[in-house]
Design an enzyme around this catalytic site. Structure first.
Site, mmCIF file in Angstrom:
data_model
loop_
_atom_site.group_PDB
_atom_site.id
_atom_site.type_symbol
_atom_site.label_atom_id
_atom_site.label_comp_id
_atom_site.label_asym_id
_atom_site.label_seq_id
_atom_site.Cartn_x
_atom_site.Cartn_y
_atom_site.Cartn_z
ATOM 1 N N ARG A 72 44.279 43.788 48.022
ATOM 2 C CA ARG A 72 43.175 43.578 48.963
ATOM 3 C C ARG A 72 43.771 43.097 50.293
ATOM 4 N NH1 ARG A 72 38.887 39.403 46.894
ATOM 5 N NH2 ARG A 72 38.306 41.094 45.485
ATOM 6 N N ARG A 107 38.772 32.929 52.261
ATOM 7 C CA ARG A 107 38.924 34.392 52.149
ATOM 8 C C ARG A 107 38.671 35.074 53.494
ATOM 9 N NH1 ARG A 107 38.321 36.136 46.868
ATOM 10 N NH2 ARG A 107 39.167 34.591 45.435
ATOM 11 N N LYS A 161 37.579 29.687 45.346
ATOM 12 C CA LYS A 161 37.530 30.442 46.604
ATOM 13 C C LYS A 161 36.555 29.821 47.602
ATOM 14 C CE LYS A 161 36.040 33.938 43.970
ATOM 15 N NZ LYS A 161 35.557 35.243 43.511
ATOM 16 N N LYS A 205 34.342 30.853 51.326
ATOM 17 C CA LYS A 205 33.957 32.032 52.114
ATOM 18 C C LYS A 205 33.196 31.643 53.377
ATOM 19 C CE LYS A 205 34.062 35.161 48.199
ATOM 20 N NZ LYS A 205 33.387 36.184 47.401
ATOM 21 N N CYS A 225 29.381 47.325 43.245
ATOM 22 C CA CYS A 225 30.745 46.810 43.123
ATOM 23 C C CYS A 225 31.591 47.849 42.385
ATOM 24 C CB CYS A 225 30.731 45.496 42.347
ATOM 25 S SG CYS A 225 30.461 45.741 40.583
ATOM 26 N N CYS A 229 37.973 46.938 37.213
ATOM 27 C CA CYS A 229 37.679 45.507 37.146
ATOM 28 C C CYS A 229 37.731 44.986 35.710
ATOM 29 C CB CYS A 229 36.310 45.198 37.744
ATOM 30 S SG CYS A 229 35.984 43.422 37.698
ATOM 31 N N CYS A 283 28.815 43.093 36.324
ATOM 32 C CA CYS A 283 28.729 41.807 35.617
ATOM 33 C C CYS A 283 27.997 40.824 36.532
ATOM 34 C CB CYS A 283 30.129 41.304 35.235
ATOM 35 S SG CYS A 283 30.980 40.427 36.558
ATOM 36 N N CYS A 337 29.480 40.555 43.058
ATOM 37 C CA CYS A 337 30.342 41.023 44.159
ATOM 38 C C CYS A 337 29.616 41.891 45.178
ATOM 39 C CB CYS A 337 31.550 41.754 43.601
ATOM 40 S SG CYS A 337 32.602 40.690 42.601
HETATM 41 FE FE1 SRM Z 1 34.243 39.708 43.863
HETATM 42 C C1 SRM Z 1 35.966 38.644 41.162
HETATM 43 C C2 SRM Z 1 35.629 42.725 43.625
HETATM 44 C C3 SRM Z 1 33.086 40.410 46.934
HETATM 45 C C4 SRM Z 1 32.025 37.125 43.580
HETATM 46 N N1 SRM Z 1 35.637 40.507 42.646
HETATM 47 C C5 SRM Z 1 36.264 39.889 41.614
HETATM 48 C C6 SRM Z 1 37.392 40.764 41.069
HETATM 49 C C7 SRM Z 1 38.646 40.421 41.815
HETATM 50 C C8 SRM Z 1 37.576 40.722 39.537
HETATM 51 C C9 SRM Z 1 38.569 39.756 38.948
HETATM 52 O O1 SRM Z 1 38.533 38.566 39.292
HETATM 53 O O2 SRM Z 1 39.357 40.191 38.114
HETATM 54 C C10 SRM Z 1 36.839 42.161 41.476
HETATM 55 C C11 SRM Z 1 37.878 43.276 41.629
HETATM 56 C C12 SRM Z 1 37.287 44.590 41.181
HETATM 57 C C13 SRM Z 1 38.090 45.761 41.506
HETATM 58 O O3 SRM Z 1 38.460 46.514 40.575
HETATM 59 O O4 SRM Z 1 38.373 45.996 42.679
HETATM 60 C C14 SRM Z 1 36.010 41.801 42.676
HETATM 61 N N2 SRM Z 1 34.455 41.237 45.099
HETATM 62 C C15 SRM Z 1 34.968 42.451 44.785
HETATM 63 C C16 SRM Z 1 34.690 43.464 45.883
HETATM 64 C C17 SRM Z 1 35.786 44.509 46.033
HETATM 65 C C18 SRM Z 1 33.319 44.118 45.586
HETATM 66 C C19 SRM Z 1 32.888 45.245 46.480
HETATM 67 O O5 SRM Z 1 32.020 45.972 46.024
HETATM 68 O O6 SRM Z 1 33.339 45.383 47.601
HETATM 69 C C20 SRM Z 1 34.522 42.501 47.074
HETATM 70 C C21 SRM Z 1 35.812 42.170 47.749
HETATM 71 C C22 SRM Z 1 35.602 41.236 48.885
HETATM 72 C C23 SRM Z 1 36.768 41.050 49.798
HETATM 73 O O7 SRM Z 1 37.183 42.034 50.402
HETATM 74 O O8 SRM Z 1 37.205 39.908 49.966
HETATM 75 C C24 SRM Z 1 33.984 41.276 46.351
HETATM 76 N N3 SRM Z 1 32.870 38.858 45.084
HETATM 77 C C25 SRM Z 1 32.459 39.380 46.277
HETATM 78 C C26 SRM Z 1 31.249 38.739 46.700
HETATM 79 C C27 SRM Z 1 30.412 39.107 47.920
HETATM 80 C C28 SRM Z 1 30.800 38.312 49.132
HETATM 81 O O9 SRM Z 1 31.794 37.560 49.122
HETATM 82 O O10 SRM Z 1 30.108 38.435 50.141
HETATM 83 C C29 SRM Z 1 30.936 37.803 45.731
HETATM 84 C C30 SRM Z 1 29.674 36.916 45.690
HETATM 85 C C31 SRM Z 1 29.691 35.825 46.671
HETATM 86 C C32 SRM Z 1 30.335 34.607 46.089
HETATM 87 O O11 SRM Z 1 31.554 34.499 46.173
HETATM 88 O O12 SRM Z 1 29.630 33.772 45.523
HETATM 89 C C33 SRM Z 1 31.966 37.881 44.729
HETATM 90 N N4 SRM Z 1 34.072 38.108 42.619
HETATM 91 C C34 SRM Z 1 33.045 37.207 42.639
HETATM 92 C C35 SRM Z 1 33.186 36.329 41.511
HETATM 93 C C36 SRM Z 1 32.247 35.144 41.148
HETATM 94 C C37 SRM Z 1 32.638 33.920 41.836
HETATM 95 C C38 SRM Z 1 31.833 32.732 41.394
HETATM 96 O O13 SRM Z 1 31.502 31.885 42.219
HETATM 97 O O14 SRM Z 1 31.529 32.610 40.210
HETATM 98 C C39 SRM Z 1 34.320 36.775 40.802
HETATM 99 C C40 SRM Z 1 34.892 36.176 39.508
HETATM 100 C C41 SRM Z 1 35.769 35.006 39.762
HETATM 101 O O15 SRM Z 1 36.074 34.624 40.892
HETATM 102 O O16 SRM Z 1 36.148 34.401 38.766
HETATM 103 C C42 SRM Z 1 34.846 37.898 41.523
HETATM 104 FE FE1 SF4 Z 2 33.938 43.161 38.658
HETATM 105 FE FE2 SF4 Z 2 31.729 41.811 38.175
HETATM 106 FE FE3 SF4 Z 2 32.723 41.819 40.642
HETATM 107 FE FE4 SF4 Z 2 31.637 43.997 39.678
HETATM 108 S S1 SF4 Z 2 30.570 42.047 40.034
HETATM 109 S S2 SF4 Z 2 33.609 43.891 40.725
HETATM 110 S S3 SF4 Z 2 32.153 43.923 37.534
HETATM 111 S S4 SF4 Z 2 33.693 40.931 38.880
#
Ligand code: SRM
Ligand code: SF4
Length: 559
Positions: free
Chosen positions: A71, A140, A208, A210, A430, A436, A475, A479
């Site tokens: 990323r 981030r 993290k 944000k 996502c 993922c 899930c 994201c």
């Molecule tokens: Fe996310 C984890 C993809 C934005 C909340 N996110 C992940 C991981 C890295 C899975 C992992 O931990 O093994 C995913 C990788 C999937 C893949 O195969 O690429 C992943 N997140 C993404 C992306 C690519 C989704 C997308 O459709 O674009 C976004 C990348 C953002 C970036 O460029 O930095 C992405 N993730 C978000 C957002 C939206 C936002 O930030 O505006 C959220 C919700 C906002 C928030 O943070 O509360 C988000 N991602 C999570 C979470 C839950 C965090 C939590 O508070 O519980 C995880 C799981 C974790 O961190 O344990 C996670």
């Molecule tokens: Fe993976 Fe869940 Fe984030 Fe989708 S919402 S990219 S399944 S961690």
């Protein structure tokens, strides 16, 4: 006198304390051709460097095929045409020949072999962008509005976004030594054992962090879902300062009510000169008060929810040495990107290009990736801007170049008008499967087909071309910010989704759970009655999310 129970920190805290440079043994593993994957601890360190170890889940039956995701960090989502060329090259040479525009305005590369990881990270750095702190327990990618349509103040806000991103970047030398010099840091050297980041300390954040900047009335990046939101107040086309909001986040877990999505609270107004001090203060509050014993309870939103907004305000004022002024009035009306050609406020043109589920790739009849590459090759002065709605905006375009860009896009089957159906254009998904590791169900590969079925249903009840914001995730982590959507499909298991209803068009209201499990095969049976009622009962112009909030969810709550 009873002794207090010892506090059991999470394993992530232990490894950060042990190796505060975040070097792990990453460089040694890269250098070892016999190692096909990184250790679990190195996998945690790798996140700080912008990479995740994944495996192709479609291939699990025949054993794990390890692949890496990288990323990038792109403050405000702005890339030059030259940087786009580099990213395009890296994706075709070392990744799966796609560029994934993310919901935080970055690009992800999927499917990289361990042996090519350094080439990708170094390539990104050589282009003057980075992957440092794209993931991990740090600040981030900082979001900023990508659209140049509304106000000249966007440039000031973008400059502030870059300033804050730089001020909050971690200072470890390990990143440079591993990815640029290709050297494993000596973990036993005193300066490495004793390293403490000037802002983050030895153990970084509990989780993290944000930040997003936004310019009302457009909330094109869901500002309230961030730990720190900065809402630009613009008067006479000049930035006067920011309303500050704190404590937003989406992530939750199924069956764990102690985890929940939360909208940030607006706590006051600051002038731009106080921005970095306030950002550092909010981050430090997370650093010092976030729960380091439970990663599911470690985000800043829980600190704010549990200690309260007045406490947060006082703590920020004391740490930043300021007094927050009362917040200024503002209003959000939309979360959408402008698609099609539009005139920018500075007289140049920009083209909003819809990208299905954020995946820039070539498919039969729609060679978006090749088209964008040719645009970057032929028009070196344009900017490629990534939106938090997973779209690409070509900005800084001269009137004279529009026809040339149109010709390249048309040649590759990329439309500039009526680019997508109303539902698709308003959707996000996502990645989920197959990359993922946390996905419980499909998302990116499932949503376009699901939307076609919903379009049919809406047409059947007399609502063709009705815009409804629909988002899916594999899930509950959230994201694609599903809990802000009018309809959200949140993966529970293969082919089964929890369905949430009732977000609004301006991204100011959380939706609520409607059904705990809906089978994908039952979509028509589940939604036909609801859409039929909506068509009959809506007030003039009422959106689906608003009707759900006003009628359906109230009925549900009343039992
Ligand atoms: Fe996310 C984890 C993809 C934005 C909340 N996110 C992940 C991981 C890295 C899975 C992992 O931990 O093994 C995913 C990788 C999937 C893949 O195969 O690429 C992943 N997140 C993404 C992306 C690519 C989704 C997308 O459709 O674009 C976004 C990348 C953002 C970036 O460029 O930095 C992405 N993730 C978000 C957002 C939206 C936002 O930030 O505006 C959220 C919700 C906002 C928030 O943070 O509360 C988000 N991602 C999570 C979470 C839950 C965090 C939590 O508070 O519980 C995880 C799981 C974790 O961190 O344990 C996670
Ligand atoms: Fe993976 Fe869940 Fe984030 Fe989708 S919402 S990219 S399944 S961690």
């Amino acid at each position: 006198m009873s002794a207090e129970a010892p506090v059991k920190l999470t394993h992530n805290e232990e490894i950060k304390t042990a190796i505060p440079t975040l070097a792990g043994t990453i460089a040694a593993t890269i250098a070892d051709p016999a190692a096909d994957h990184f250790s679990d601890d190195d996998n945690q360190f790798l996140k700080f460097h912008g990479s995740y170890q994944q495996d192709d889940r479609d291939l699990r039956k025949t054993g794990k095929k390890y692949i890496m995701m990288v990323r990038s960090r792109v403050p405000g989502g702005v890339l030059t045409a030259q940087q786009w060329q580099v990213f395009d090259d890296l994706s075709s040479k070392y990744a799966n020949n796609t560029l994934r525009v993310t919901t935080r305005q970055t690009i992800q590369f999927h499917g990289i072999l361990k042996s090519n990881l350094r080439a990708v990270v170094k390539g990104i750095n050589d282009s003057l962008l980075s992957t440092l702190a794209a993931c991990g327990d740090v600040n981030r990618n900082v979001l900023a509005p990508p659209t140049p349509a509304y106000t000249q103040a966007r440039e000031q806000v973008y400059a502030d976004c870059k300033k804050v991103a730089l001020a909050l970047a971690p200072k470890t030398q390990a990143y440079h030594s591993i990815w640029i010099d290709g050297v494993q840091l000596d973990l036993n050297a005193n300066e490495n054992k004793d390293f403490a980041d000037p802002l983050y300390g030895k153990t970084y954040l509990p989780r993290k962090f944000k930040i997003a900047f936004v310019i009302p009335p457009v909330n094109d990046l869901d500002v309230y879902t961030n730990c720190l939101g900065l809402i630009a107040i613009v008067e006479n086309d000049q930035l006067v300062g920011y309303n500050v909001c704190v404590g937003g986040g989406m992530g939750r877990s199924h069956g764990n009510d102690a985890t929940y999505p939360r909208l940030a609270d607006v706590i006051g107004f600051i002038t731009p000169d106080k921005l970095v001090d306030v950002a550092k203060a909010v981050l430090a509050i997370h650093r010092d008060f976030g729960d380091r014993t439970d990663r599911k309870h470690a985000r800043l939103k829980y600190v704010i929810a549990e200690r309260g907004v007045d406490w947060a305000r006082a703590e920020i004022e004391q740490r930043a040495g300021i007094t927050l002024a009362p917040s200024k009035p503002y209003n959000f009306t939309t979360t959408a990107d402008l698609l099609d050609w539009r005139k920018a406020v500075d007289g140049t043109w920009f083209l909003g290009l819809f990208v299905t589920t954020g995946r820039v790739k070539d498919v039969q009849g729609h060679a978006l990736k090749t088209a964008l590459r040719q645009v970057a090759d032929k028009f070196p002065t344009i900017e490629f801007r990534l939106s938090a709605n997973q779209n690409v905006i070509l900005a800084n375009v001269n009137e004279a170049d529009k026809a040339g860009i149109n010709a390249i896009l048309a040649e590759h089957g990329v439309k500039v008008e009526n680019q997508a159906s109303v539902l698709l254009a308003a959707s996000m998904a996502c990645p989920a499967l197959p990359t993922c590791g946390l996905a419980l169900g499909e998302s990116e590969r499932m949503l376009p087909g699901l939307l076609e079925r919903i379009e049919k249903l809406l047409a059947e009840v007399g609502l063709p071309n009705e815009e409804i914001i629909i988002r899916s995730t594999g899930c509950p982590n959230g994201c694609a910010r599903p809990y802000m959507a009018e309809i959200a499909f949140v993966g529970k298991a293969p082919g089964r989704y929890q369905v949430w209803l009732g977000g609004d068009v301006a991204g100011t209201r959380l939706n609520k759970i409607w059904k705990d499990v809906v089978k994908e095969t039952e979509l028509e049976n589940e939604f036909h009655p609801v859409f039929t009622r909506f068509a009959k009962e809506r007030t003039a112009g009422e959106r689906f999310g608003d009707w759900c909030e006003r009628v359906l969810l109230k009925e549900l709550a009343a039992g």
